[in-house]
Structure formats: structure tokens, C-alpha cells
Design a protein around this motif. Structure first.
Motif, PDB file in Angstrom:
ATOM      1  N   VAL A  72      25.440  70.305  53.748  1.00  0.00           N
ATOM      2  CA  VAL A  72      24.048  70.088  54.156  1.00  0.00           C
ATOM      3  C   VAL A  72      23.227  70.023  52.884  1.00  0.00           C
ATOM      4  N   SER A  73      22.664  68.859  52.580  1.00  0.00           N
ATOM      5  CA  SER A  73      22.127  68.624  51.246  1.00  0.00           C
ATOM      6  C   SER A  73      20.892  69.452  50.918  1.00  0.00           C
ATOM      7  N   VAL A  74      20.360  70.224  51.892  1.00  0.00           N
ATOM      8  CA  VAL A  74      19.258  71.120  51.549  1.00  0.00           C
ATOM      9  C   VAL A  74      19.692  72.065  50.443  1.00  0.00           C
ATOM     10  N   ASP A 122      31.932  71.581  67.342  1.00  0.00           N
ATOM     11  CA  ASP A 122      33.162  71.029  67.911  1.00  0.00           C
ATOM     12  C   ASP A 122      33.019  69.545  68.261  1.00  0.00           C
ATOM     13  N   ALA A 123      31.897  68.944  67.859  1.00  0.00           N
ATOM     14  CA  ALA A 123      31.668  67.503  68.052  1.00  0.00           C
ATOM     15  C   ALA A 123      31.172  66.939  66.724  1.00  0.00           C
ATOM     16  N   PRO A 124      32.091  66.673  65.781  1.00  0.00           N
ATOM     17  CA  PRO A 124      31.709  66.324  64.404  1.00  0.00           C
ATOM     18  C   PRO A 124      30.750  65.147  64.281  1.00  0.00           C
ATOM     19  N   ASP A 125      30.874  64.132  65.113  1.00  0.00           N
ATOM     20  CA  ASP A 125      29.979  62.971  65.001  1.00  0.00           C
ATOM     21  C   ASP A 125      28.544  63.358  65.292  1.00  0.00           C
ATOM     22  N   LYS A 126      28.349  64.098  66.381  1.00  0.00           N
ATOM     23  CA  LYS A 126      27.003  64.550  66.744  1.00  0.00           C
ATOM     24  C   LYS A 126      26.459  65.505  65.686  1.00  0.00           C
ATOM     25  N   ALA A 127      27.287  66.440  65.234  1.00  0.00           N
ATOM     26  CA  ALA A 127      26.864  67.391  64.202  1.00  0.00           C
ATOM     27  C   ALA A 127      26.490  66.653  62.922  1.00  0.00           C
ATOM     28  N   GLY A 128      27.272  65.633  62.570  1.00  0.00           N
ATOM     29  CA  GLY A 128      27.002  64.875  61.358  1.00  0.00           C
ATOM     30  C   GLY A 128      25.686  64.126  61.420  1.00  0.00           C
ATOM     31  N   THR A 129      25.404  63.522  62.575  1.00  0.00           N
ATOM     32  CA  THR A 129      24.133  62.812  62.749  1.00  0.00           C
ATOM     33  C   THR A 129      22.954  63.760  62.595  1.00  0.00           C
ATOM     34  N   ASN A 130      23.032  64.916  63.261  1.00  0.00           N
ATOM     35  CA  ASN A 130      21.956  65.897  63.169  1.00  0.00           C
ATOM     36  C   ASN A 130      21.829  66.456  61.759  1.00  0.00           C
ATOM     37  N   LYS A 131      22.993  66.699  61.110  1.00  0.00           N
ATOM     38  CA  LYS A 131      22.986  67.234  59.750  1.00  0.00           C
ATOM     39  C   LYS A 131      22.273  66.288  58.789  1.00  0.00           C
ATOM     40  N   ASP A 132      22.593  64.992  58.882  1.00  0.00           N
ATOM     41  CA  ASP A 132      21.967  64.010  57.992  1.00  0.00           C
ATOM     42  C   ASP A 132      20.456  63.975  58.195  1.00  0.00           C
ATOM     43  N   TYR A 133      20.036  64.100  59.456  1.00  0.00           N
ATOM     44  CA  TYR A 133      18.594  64.026  59.731  1.00  0.00           C
ATOM     45  C   TYR A 133      17.856  65.238  59.165  1.00  0.00           C
ATOM     46  N   ILE A 134      18.371  66.442  59.443  1.00  0.00           N
ATOM     47  CA  ILE A 134      17.642  67.626  58.963  1.00  0.00           C
ATOM     48  C   ILE A 134      17.717  67.751  57.443  1.00  0.00           C
ATOM     49  N   ALA A 135      18.817  67.267  56.836  1.00  0.00           N
ATOM     50  CA  ALA A 135      18.906  67.303  55.371  1.00  0.00           C
ATOM     51  C   ALA A 135      17.819  66.439  54.750  1.00  0.00           C
ATOM     52  N   SER A 136      17.583  65.272  55.351  1.00  0.00           N
ATOM     53  CA  SER A 136      16.525  64.387  54.864  1.00  0.00           C
ATOM     54  C   SER A 136      15.151  65.032  55.032  1.00  0.00           C
ATOM     55  N   PHE A 137      14.969  65.715  56.170  1.00  0.00           N
ATOM     56  CA  PHE A 137      13.684  66.372  56.418  1.00  0.00           C
ATOM     57  C   PHE A 137      13.440  67.498  55.409  1.00  0.00           C
ATOM     58  N   TYR A 138      14.455  68.341  55.193  1.00  0.00           N
ATOM     59  CA  TYR A 138      14.278  69.470  54.282  1.00  0.00           C
ATOM     60  C   TYR A 138      14.081  69.015  52.836  1.00  0.00           C
ATOM     61  N   GLU A 139      14.554  67.813  52.521  1.00  0.00           N
ATOM     62  CA  GLU A 139      14.418  67.300  51.163  1.00  0.00           C
ATOM     63  C   GLU A 139      12.950  67.199  50.744  1.00  0.00           C
TER      64      GLU A 139
END
Length: 512
Positions: free
Chosen positions: A195-197, A155-172
């Protein structure tokens, strides 16, 4: 009688301390024939315990599996295991704290295997850790709640987006280490398409709907009876009811989850909590339904009886992102909807008919929705309607309409457009909240009836019309809805509810 492992998600603790354990190791044996897997299941459905069990299997801890199916089925080769639990990684402050606590989790794995790495970037540390561990044996990676840093801020898209980008990079980083891995398993609640994973790690197999694994989590009815016989007897004695009646009641309250439309499952947390208390309550939802889900339902003008019988295609379950939420797939993946039927469509695509799994989910979700709609808590929303069901049971129709009129008068006009579907939806909400046995939008060979309300001695066939109430009764009679219930050996009453002009309600009551 063995102890109940309520809230315990550690396999070793369960076995060593004599808790009840439902043996799923045959499923796990099939699972580890794969290399890369992803599984989505709702919260409190056994994902963490599954990963804990897999960890002990790959660490070669055969002694913990004495008497279980897998004991003599594998060679018990030892593999290094990296177990990342995102429940334990801080993600609610800022990205720096998220990064620091993720690094701490990775350093704990390195320490377990006496590996020293001079690196402070989590992604680089992870790559070096896997490479170093693979020199001992091929590595197992187990990731619990991979999406928690996103779903907690849906319910907080900006925060979710920041976290999503970080974990997607990690899982890559996983893809470039393919030669180092024996087995990789990710679990979570959702499968966000963005989520780019799931795009960059394209060899990750999604087994969420694979029939082979459809009962790997959750408790099948035969497993319940085989593992909890003393607890069933204890609960039957405490409630002073017969064994068959108890089984029927717990089936109605807690069974019904399905990922293939055929095999039905009990929610482990709910059924364990029931046995501990010997009381029928809403255990899984005791912390309440998330407000963002209720708001999502309201914004989409989603009518509550529509929750039963929704049909979707397979692609719908992953065709949304954190910034483009769709209520149906989100309600399914979070456990509020389940698969009632699975069938092929006209173009050979799979179609899924969804619905609410059981009474616990139905009452909990709808209670919270009605409380949200009225602007009051559930405890305040419920008392004004308590006599409504009693009026129907005693066939006091004037009192019933009085209470129903008062209920509608308390609701804001702007919830939905003024049409019969809206009133039908609120009527459904109220009766479910009161504990009524009600079926909505029932399909017959003559058409679709609005509702059937079941009592021990009678069944009401109900039709709503915003205009002339006589049209509702005429529809019931023209389509002979009552014939569907002709073999129930119960009194049948035909109830047409209409009017609704300035929230003034009219009714007609007749016999077939």
C-alpha cells in the motif's frame, strides 16, 4: 457503579453519560508531540475511541477532560479536525460507490466548518479542504481503519487490489500538504507493504512496536483493578468465587496481549463483555474466525502447536501484500498471535517470539480450525470428543485411546502428510477445544517435549511417535522430561502415543 461502555467508541458520549473511562490521556499527550503517526492494532482494541478522544483534545473541549491526566497539561488550542472513519465508507459495491461515499464524508467535514468547495473528485476535494481549513489553524487529520477496504476483501485479491490502488492514490495527497498539518494519525489492522501510503508518505512514523506506546490501547491489570473494582465484586458474587480466584481466571481468559513482550494487556471489548455477563465466554470471537485465515493456515501446512513459540524478525510484520499473504504476520496483526518475548538477534536485529495471547483466543481459534478440518461446525465437531478428557482425568486409558482413535478416523487423510507432527497437532486441537490445560512443544534442558496436560491432581507428559510407541516412552525416559514439573506436588504420568498405522493407535503409560 458506573455503566460499562460496551460497543461505545465516542469519547464525548462516554464522559457525558457517566460510563467507565480508563484514562489514557498521558499516553495521548506523548503521542501528539509527533506529527505523522501510524498504529496497527486488532479490531475492537480501542482504536476508534482513541481517535475520538484525540478529536476532542484538538477541538479544545477541555470541559470533557475534567479530572483526567491531561486536563491542565496542555494549552487547549483549537485546531480544525478532519475525522475519516472507513468503517462508515461504503466499499463493498464498486469503486464509484466507494468514491461517492468518501466524498460525502469529506463534505460533512467541510459543512462542519462552513466551507464551500465546488469539486466532485475526493482527492481534489480533500486537498482544497485541508488548504482552506489551514487558514484558520493547522489541521488535524484522523483516519480510522485506513485499510478496511483492503482487509475486508483479503480473500478476493482483485477487489482488494482495486480498493488498495484507490486509497493509496488518495492518501498520496497528504504529503503535498505538509505545511497545513499539525497532526496526522492513521490506524488500521494491517500494514501491507504494497500500500503505497507507506512508501510515498515516507514521513509517517509507525509506532506499532514503539515501547512508549505499547500500552496506549488495551487495559493494563492495574488499570483494570483501579477502574472496575465494583464490577469485579459483582462478578465474584455472581460466580460465587473469591476475589483472587476471579482475578486469576480473568487473567487466564482475557489478558496476555503485548506489543513489547513485557507489558500484558486485556482486550477492552472482552473484559467489558465479561463484566456485563459475569460469564467466561469467547466474546471477541463470537462472530467466528474468518474462513480465509483457516484456509491460509491449512494451505501452508501450518501445524497448530507451532503457533506457540514462533520466532520472527521485525521486517516480517510488513513484508507481505494483499496478493502475497503470509500467515504469521497476518495472524499477529489480526490479534490471533501476540508477542511473548522481544530480544536481540545475532546481528542486532530484533527477534520476536510469538504465541496465542490467552484462553479466549486459543479456544476460539482452535475450535474453528478443528470444525473446519472435520468439515463440520464447531457444535458438531465437539460432542464426539467430550468423554476423552474425562477418560484422562479418571485414568481410563483404554477409553481414552478409543475416543482418540475415533477422532482421528473422522479426519480426512489429505490435511497433512502422515507424520507425528500432524497427529500431535490434531491432539492439541481436540484437548484445547475441550478446555484442557495443555502446553505444547515445551523446551527443557534435555530437549523439547510434545505436550504436558495438567489436571488438578496430576500431569501427563506426552510424546507422539508414528512408529514404535516404545520409542516415544524411551525418549521421555532418556530426556527425563518430568523433572521440569518435579516441584508441582502432583502425580506425574508418562504417556507415549504411537502406531497410527491405518489410524490404529497404541499407547504406553508409566510412572517416572
Amino acid at each position: 457503579m458506573k455503566k460499562l461502555p460496551i460497543g461505545i467508541q465516542n469519547f464525548r458520549e462516554i464522559i457525558e453519560n457517566g460510563y467507565v473511562y480508563v484514562d489514557k490521556t498521558k499516553d495521548y499527550h506523548n503521542l501528539i508531540q509527533n506529527k505523522y503517526c501510524f498504529l496497527s492494532r486488532p479490531r475492537r482494541f480501542g482504536k476508534s475511541l482513541m481517535l475520538s478522544t484525540l478529536k476532542e483534545i484538538f477541538k479544545g473541549e477541555k470541559k470533557l477532560f475534567k479530572g483526567l491526566w491531561i486536563e491542565n497539561k496542555i494549552d487547549w488550542n483549537i485546531h480544525p479536525v478532519i475525522h475519516l472513519d472507513f468503517n462508515l465508507i461504503t466499499h463493498h459495491l464498486d469503486i464509484e460507490t466507494f468514491e461517492r461515499t468518501l466524498l460525502h464524508a469529506l463534505k460533512s467535514s467541510a459543512l462542519e466548518y462552513n466551507i464551500s468547495i465546488d469539486e466532485e473528485d475526493p482527492k481534489n476535494f480533500f486537498q482544497q479542504l485541508v488548504t482552506a481549513l489551514s487558514k484558520k489553524a493547522k489541521v488535524v487529520l484522523l483516519v480510522d481503519e485506513y485499510d478496511k477496504a483492503v482487509i475486508d476483501y483479503i480473500d478476493a485479491p482483485d477487489k482488494a487490489g482495486t480498493n488498495k490502488d484507490y486509497i493509496a492514490s488518495f492518501y498520496e495527497a497528504i504529503k503535498g500538504l505538509d505545511a497545513c498539518f499539525r497532526f496526522v494519525m492513521l490506524t488500521g489492522v494491517t500494514k501491507f507493504s504494497k500500500v503505497s501510503v507507506f512508501s510515498k508518505l515516507n514521513n509517517l512514523r509507525d509506532i506499532t512496536f514503539t515501547d512508549t506506546y505499547s500500552t496506549m490501547l488495551g487495559i493494563r491489570e492495574e488499570e483494570l483493578y483501579a477502574n472496575f473494582e465494583p464490577h469485579l465484586k459483582q462478578s465474584a458474587d455472581a460466580l460465587d468465587i473469591k476475589d483472587d480466584e476471579l482475578k486469576s481466571k480473568i487473567r487466564t481468559w482475557y489478558n496476555g496481549y503485548s506489543w513489547n513482550g513485557r507489558d500484558k494487556l486485556y482486550n477492552p471489548f472482552s473484559i467489558l463483555s465479561f463484566f456485563a455477563e459475569s460469564s467466561f465466554n469467547n466474546y471477541w470471537f463470537e462472530t467466528g474466525t474468518p474462513t480465509f485465515l483457516i484456509e491460509l493456515i491449512r494451505k501452508n501446512h501450518f501445524l497448530l502447536p507451532d503457533l506457540e513459540g514462533i520466532e520472527v524478525e521485525n521486517y516480517s510484520f510488513g513484508s507481505y501484500g494483499h496478493d502475497n499473504l503470509e500467515p504469521v504476520p497476518l495472524l499477529f496483526q489480526t490479534g490471533y498471535l501476540t508477542i511473548k518475548e522481544k530480544k536481540k538477534g545475532f546481528s542486532d536485529e530484533m527477534l520476536y517470539r510469538l504465541g496465542l495471547p490467552n484462553r479466549e483466543v486459543k479456544r476460539s481459534l482452535l475450535n474453528n480450525i478443528l470444525g473446519y478440518y472435520t468439515g463440520k461446525g464447531v457444535s458438531h465437531a465437539k460432542p464426539p470428543y467430550l468423554k476423552m478428557l474425562q477418560s484422562l482425568a479418571s485414568e481410563d486409558f483404554e477409553s481414552f485411546i478409543h475416543f482418540l482413535t475415533a477422532a482421528f478416523a473422522s479426519l480426512p487423510y489429505n490435511l497433512y502428510p502422515a507424520k507425528e507432527d500432524y497427529y500431535h497437532s490434531i491432539f492439541y486441537l481436540i484437548l484445547v477445544m475441550l478446555g484442557a490445560e495443555i502446553d505444547a512443544e515445551i523446551l527443557t534442558d534435555k530437549g523439547r517435549m510434545d505436550a504436558a496436560i495438567h489436571f488438578s491432581d496430576k500431569i501427563y507428559i506426552v510424546e507422539f511417535k508414528t512408529g514404535d510407541v516404545k520409542k516415544g516412552m524411551q525418549q521421555i525416559r532418556n530426556r527425563r522430561y518430568w523433572e521440569k514439573f518435579g516441584l508441582r506436588n502432583k502425580k506425574i504420568l508418562l504417556l507415549a502415543v504411537g502406531g497410527f498405522d491405518e489410524k490404529k493407535i497404541e499407547y504406553l503409560i508409566e510412572h517416572p
